[in-house]
Design an enzyme around this catalytic site. Structure first.
Site, short mmCIF file in Angstrom:
data_model
loop_
_atom_site.label_atom_id
_atom_site.label_comp_id
_atom_site.label_asym_id
_atom_site.label_seq_id
_atom_site.Cartn_x
_atom_site.Cartn_y
_atom_site.Cartn_z
N GLY A 239 0.79 -1.23 0.00
CA GLY A 239 0.00 0.00 0.00
C GLY A 239 0.82 1.28 0.00
O GLY A 239 0.25 2.37 0.03
N PRO A 274 5.27 -4.59 -0.84
CA PRO A 274 5.11 -3.43 -1.73
C PRO A 274 4.94 -3.83 -3.18
O PRO A 274 5.61 -4.74 -3.66
CB PRO A 274 6.43 -2.67 -1.55
N GLY A 275 4.04 -3.17 -3.87
CA GLY A 275 3.87 -3.41 -5.30
C GLY A 275 4.02 -2.09 -6.03
O GLY A 275 5.03 -1.78 -6.64
N ARG A 276 2.98 -1.25 -5.87
CA ARG A 276 2.92 0.05 -6.54
C ARG A 276 4.17 0.90 -6.32
O ARG A 276 4.66 1.53 -7.25
CB ARG A 276 1.70 0.80 -5.99
N ARG A 312 -7.33 2.31 -14.70
CA ARG A 312 -7.37 3.05 -13.44
C ARG A 312 -8.18 4.35 -13.50
O ARG A 312 -8.94 4.64 -12.57
CB ARG A 312 -5.95 3.31 -12.92
N CYS A 355 -16.10 1.64 -26.84
CA CYS A 355 -17.47 2.15 -26.88
C CYS A 355 -18.05 2.29 -25.48
O CYS A 355 -19.01 1.60 -25.11
CB CYS A 355 -18.33 1.22 -27.72
N GLU A 356 -17.46 3.14 -24.68
CA GLU A 356 -17.95 3.44 -23.34
C GLU A 356 -17.55 4.88 -23.03
O GLU A 356 -16.39 5.26 -23.29
CB GLU A 356 -17.27 2.56 -22.28
N TYR A 384 -0.50 -1.82 -11.84
CA TYR A 384 -1.94 -1.99 -12.13
C TYR A 384 -2.30 -1.38 -13.48
O TYR A 384 -3.42 -0.90 -13.68
CB TYR A 384 -2.79 -1.42 -10.98
N1 LLP Z 1 -0.60 -7.11 -0.21
C1 LLP Z 1 -1.90 -7.40 -0.36
C2 LLP Z 1 -2.51 -8.40 0.49
C3 LLP Z 1 -2.66 -6.70 -1.33
O1 LLP Z 1 -3.95 -6.97 -1.48
C4 LLP Z 1 -2.04 -5.72 -2.14
C5 LLP Z 1 -2.79 -5.00 -3.16
C6 LLP Z 1 -0.66 -5.48 -1.95
C7 LLP Z 1 0.02 -6.17 -0.96
C8 LLP Z 1 0.11 -4.47 -2.78
O2 LLP Z 1 -0.35 -3.18 -2.65
P1 LLP Z 1 0.53 -1.99 -3.28
O3 LLP Z 1 1.84 -1.92 -2.53
O4 LLP Z 1 0.75 -2.30 -4.69
O5 LLP Z 1 -0.28 -0.76 -3.09
N2 LLP Z 1 -5.82 -1.90 -8.65
C9 LLP Z 1 -5.66 -0.90 -7.62
C10 LLP Z 1 -4.83 -1.41 -6.46
C11 LLP Z 1 -5.34 -2.70 -5.87
C12 LLP Z 1 -4.46 -3.21 -4.77
C13 LLP Z 1 -4.82 -4.63 -4.44
N3 LLP Z 1 -4.02 -5.19 -3.39
C14 LLP Z 1 -5.08 0.35 -8.26
O6 LLP Z 1 -4.84 0.38 -9.46
O7 LLP Z 1 -4.88 1.34 -7.56
#
Ligand code: LLP
Length: 427
Positions: A239, A274-276, A312, A355-356, A384
């Site tokens: 997050g 961490p992802g984002r 997004r 088409c949206e 994402y």
């Molecule tokens: N851990 C868990 C259990 C999660 O569900 C998620 C993301 C992460 C880690 C990684 O979160 P990050 O560090 O990437 O924020 N599609 C949405 C975001 C959905 C996140 C889902 N879970 C967007 O485009 O903002």
């Protein structure tokens, strides 16, 4: 922030001219900067170094094999949420012990695949999941290492679709129930319930929400330990923010300054997901202008990328800074601000061919004038972006390239019409 910059008025990724990439690989095109991925990963590792934390890259944010392989060589662990993501990390040779598996609805087949692979941790989200996992592990004569995902009922103050730490969401187990779950499964021989997992949402800029949820989780761990349970790990989830407009998100160091002191001296193995924060700023989406048209006050720039490539904006009203790749008069944006309005710009909506009405990439932006054929860059699309793309309107998915210095690698070829229909052909 990233390695995308204008040189002589033309956008470059590291040392590579983006117009050349678009000519070579076509559009829409995802372009990733390897150095940006590595920098952002290293920043997280350095920030949490004093805890020797395991950085479990969240595969869902950008799951391309080459990016997984890159992060594997950096020493990352991996957070997966499906059998498909597990297959991806195994494909690139990740040590299964470095994999954690979350998700509210793991199927039997997914749990079996993960047990057979011998993954490090299951993050279980319900009592029923624990029962089934225990059963499947015992059938295989193995012991699953499990963390219980708790729901701390904390508001992360983010979009409601990506809020996961509030009680009314489907995620985790209520804190009051969590202790009873530990008691119920303490003596189950095929599972070792020894960790607690918490993930409150994404993106979370409000660091106090992490502090709150970690404190609540540590209180639970203290109560569990007092009750004789051996708890070895805490996974504080993902997050962490990325920069969509300038430098608005807290840095890895800001998060760590508040989170690390809470976890020091707890004798827990600390994991993060961490992802984002690793991939968002490392990727851009390049689109080509097909047409321009106006309707009343509105001016539309119609491009060949759509909500199918980057959903997004349509799904969360998310802001992605957009700018021509080679703007007229070398009009380079001084910042990637929300309301940037330079002289000589025009107010436009950037929309796709789907088409949206919800098919837009950017709304009400002041852009240097563009004409048919001009390239546009949609910034901070690495997380994402491609991973949420789809084939709606029978649009083949975009190609992806990874740039490292002056080297370019096609890491996913563009889908073809044949790809669209291959699974549907009758014999
Ligand atoms: N851990 C868990 C259990 C999660 O569900 C998620 C993301 C992460 C880690 C990684 O979160 P990050 O560090 O990437 O924020 N599609 C949405 C975001 C959905 C996140 C889902 N879970 C967007 O485009 O903002």
């Amino acid at each position: 922030m990233d390695h995308f910059s204008f040189k002589h008025g033309v956008l470059h990724c590291e040392s590579v001219d983006v117009t050349a990439l678009a000519s070579r690989f076509g559009t829409p095109l995802y372009v990733y900067s390897q150095q940006t991925i590595v920098d952002h990963y290293n920043r997280m590792v350095t920030a949490f170094e004093s805890l020797s934390a395991n950085m479990c890259y969240s595969v869902k944010s950008c799951s391309n094999l080459s990016i997984l392989a890159l992060l594997n060589t950096c020493g990352a662990c991996f957070d997966v949420v499906s059998g498909g993501e597990l297959a991806r990390v195994l494909e690139v040779g990740v040590d299964p012990k470095r994999v954690v598996f979350a998700g509210v609805g793991k199927t039997d087949l997914e749990m079996i695949a993960a047990l057979d692979a011998g993954i490090g941790w299951f993050n279980a989200e319900s009592e029923q999941e624990l029962e089934i996992l225990a059963h499947l592990a015992s059938q295989r004569g193995t012991i699953a290492q499990v963390a219980l995902r708790v729901n701390p009922d904390v508001d992360p103050q983010t979009h409601h679709h990506t809020t996961t730490g509030k009680r009314e969401t489907k995620f985790g187990v209520d804190l009051p129930l969590a202790q009873r779950v530990f008691e119920a499964f303490a003596k189950t021989p095929s599972i070792n319930l020894a960790g607690v997992h918490v993930h409150i949402g994404s993106p979370v800029h409000h660091i106090e929400a992490y502090v709150d949820s970690i404190k609540r989780t540590l209180d639970l761990i203290a109560r569990l330990r007092a009750g004789g349970h051996t708890i070895t790990s805490i996974n504080v989830g993902g997050g962490y923010g990325a920069h969509y407009t300038g430098e608005e998100a807290p840095t890895a160091a800001d998060y760590a300054a508040n989170i690390v002191p809470l976890l020091q001296g707890t004798k827990l193995t600390v994991m993060l997901e961490p992802g984002r924060s690793i991939t968002a700023n490392a990727g851009v989406l390049i689109a080509r202008t097909i047409f321009k048209k106006s309707s009343g006050e509105k001016q539309f720039v119609i491009v060949d990328a759509a909500m199918t490539d980057l959903i997004r904006p349509a799904l969360y009203d998310a802001f992605h800074f957009a700018w021509p790749v080679a703007p007229v008069k070398e009009m380079v944006p001084p910042q990637r601000k929300h309301d940037l309005q330079l002289e000589g710009t025009e107010r436009v909506d950037i929309v796709g061919p789907v088409c949206e009405t919800g098919d837009f990439l950017a709304k009400d932006r002041w852009l240097p004038p563009v004409v048919r054929g001009d390239l546009l860059c949609i910034f901070s699309s690495g997380a994402y972006g491609f991973s949420m793309s789809n084939q709606y309107n029978s649009r083949p998915r975009a190609a992806e390239v990874l740039v490292h210095g002056d080297k370019v690698k096609l890491i996913r070829r563009r889908e073809t019409y044949e790809d669209l229909v291959a699974l549907e052909r009758s014999e």
